[in-house]
Design an enzyme around this catalytic site. Structure first.
Site, mmCIF file in Angstrom:
data_model
loop_
_atom_site.group_PDB
_atom_site.id
_atom_site.type_symbol
_atom_site.label_atom_id
_atom_site.label_comp_id
_atom_site.label_asym_id
_atom_site.label_seq_id
_atom_site.Cartn_x
_atom_site.Cartn_y
_atom_site.Cartn_z
ATOM 1 C CB SER A 194 45.740 18.891 28.841
ATOM 2 O OG SER A 194 44.822 17.903 29.272
ATOM 3 C CG ASP B 82 48.342 13.068 35.528
ATOM 4 O OD1 ASP B 82 48.278 12.000 34.869
ATOM 5 O OD2 ASP B 82 48.559 14.165 34.992
ATOM 6 C CG HIS C 269 47.611 15.058 31.405
ATOM 7 N ND1 HIS C 269 47.551 15.620 32.658
ATOM 8 C CD2 HIS C 269 46.696 15.710 30.653
ATOM 9 C CE1 HIS C 269 46.646 16.588 32.658
ATOM 10 N NE2 HIS C 269 46.103 16.664 31.461
#
Ligand SMILES: *[C@@H]1O[C@H](CO)[C@@H](O)[C@H](O)[C@H]1NC(C)=O
Ligand SMILES: *[C@@H]1O[C@H](CO)[C@@H](O)[C@H](O)[C@H]1NC(C)=O
Ligand SMILES: *[C@@H]1O[C@H](CO)[C@@H](O)[C@H](O)[C@H]1NC(C)=O
Ligand SMILES: *[C@@H]1O[C@H](CO)[C@@H](O)[C@H](O)[C@H]1NC(C)=O
Ligand SMILES: *[C@@H]1O[C@H](CO)[C@@H](O)[C@H](O)[C@H]1NC(C)=O
Length: 260
Positions: free
Chosen positions: A34, A232, A235
């Site tokens: 990601s 989070d 990322h």
């Protein structure tokens, strides 16, 4: 008279230089999970739509889209490739902009997005879906006469930090993947610029160690440690992605300046 002749010659020269440059497409493969797809600016599965200046589109920056067509690249670069997540800002656009900004000889930059969120390195071994997809897209990109594949940008590993067995197997699987890829795209010394993970779950250090000591020629590692993450904790933010893109561009330019 002599002055205008000289001017004409300069104009002709820059015209032909421009043509020569625009004919070279410098291809970069982008793969990993990601953080390579790019979730910068994505909060609660929504991208804020903010495109930093360093990620701006430029007619000289193209991407190979999901239909294998070259189109002008725009953020989110992976939107039509990594369709299971909401993509935002990644390292690809700032990498390309930085290359163009720091050099005049480069011509076009052709980005080939191939990353997919949430995968382990075992999902990139020869014969897997992601591997086949990467090789297929790499070949489609290079089919053009003037395309030259310069490097793969690789950013992966977080999913391999959860289980000890995966972390311990990381180095071997990484080397195998890079070696198979080089062979299957027909570039035995293909440059790989990868990112060392800053954090993961349980066994980050083992994966990081492998990334920092790849023990394979033509693998350059830049370190993500110190880059800011979203809340989070998973990322890179958009501004971190911009910073990373510049780090990868510098790593690339350094490599070509020492080999040519
Ligand atoms: C994201 O979702 C969480 C939990 O649903 C909420 O508390 C938070 O305010 C949301 N953040 C934004 C920026 O919308
Ligand atoms: C190119 O570099 C200049 C000078 O550092 C900077 O002001 C400009 O914002 C850069 N452009 C892009 C698109 O990154
Ligand atoms: C998206 O998720 C579905 C269900 O988990 C999965 O079957 C599919 O392979 C995923 N697609 C991509 C592009 O990752
Ligand atoms: C590793 O971390 C995950 C979640 O982060 C946890 O569920 C799991 O039990 C841990 N496994 C080991 C072997 O430490
Ligand atoms: C994204 O990159 C950061 C910085 O290396 C790392 O801490 C994080 O674990 C990564 N997340 C994923 C999902 O790969």
């Amino acid at each position: 008279m002599a002055k205008s002749m000289a001017l004409l010659m300069i104009m002709a020269l820059s015209y032909f230089t421009a043509i020569a440059n625009s004919q070279v497409k410098n291809i970069f493969l982008l793969a990993g999970q990601s953080n390579m797809s790019g979730l910068g600016g994505v909060v609660n599965n929504t991208w804020d739509g903010i495109v930093p200046l360093e990620c701006s589109p430029n007619p000289a920056i193209l991407k190979l889209d999901a239909k294998l067509q070259w189109v002008e690249a725009t953020e989110p670069l992976h939107a039509d490739i990594d369709t299971n997540v909401t993509c935002g800002i990644g390292p690809g656009m700032p990498f390309a902009n930085s290359l163009l900004n720091k050099t005049s000889f480069l011509g076009e930059v052709g980005l080939v997005p191939c990353a997919m969120a949430g995968n382990r390195i075992s999902q990139w071994q020869k014969g897997t879906f992601l591997y086949n997809q990467l090789v297929m897209r790499a070949k489609a990109a290079a089919v053009q006469e003037c395309g030259v594949t310069r490097a793969m940008l690789w950013y992966q590993g977080e999913s391999d930090t959860t289980l000890l067995s995966n972390a311990n197997a990381y180095k071997g699987k990484m080397q195998q993947f890079f070696t198979d890829l080089r062979s299957d795209v027909g570039i035995p010394d293909l440059l790989i610029i990868q990112v060392a993970l800053a954090s993961g779950t349980n066994y980050t250090d083992i994966v990081r160690e492998a990334q920092l000591n790849p023990d394979l020629a033509n693998v350059v590692t830049v370190d993500a440690r110190g880059l800011e993450l979203h809340k989070d904790n998973l990322h890179l933010t958009a501004s971190s992605q911009v910073f990373l893109g510049h780090m990868m561009a510098d790593a690339y330019l350094q490599t070509i300046s020492t080999t040519s």
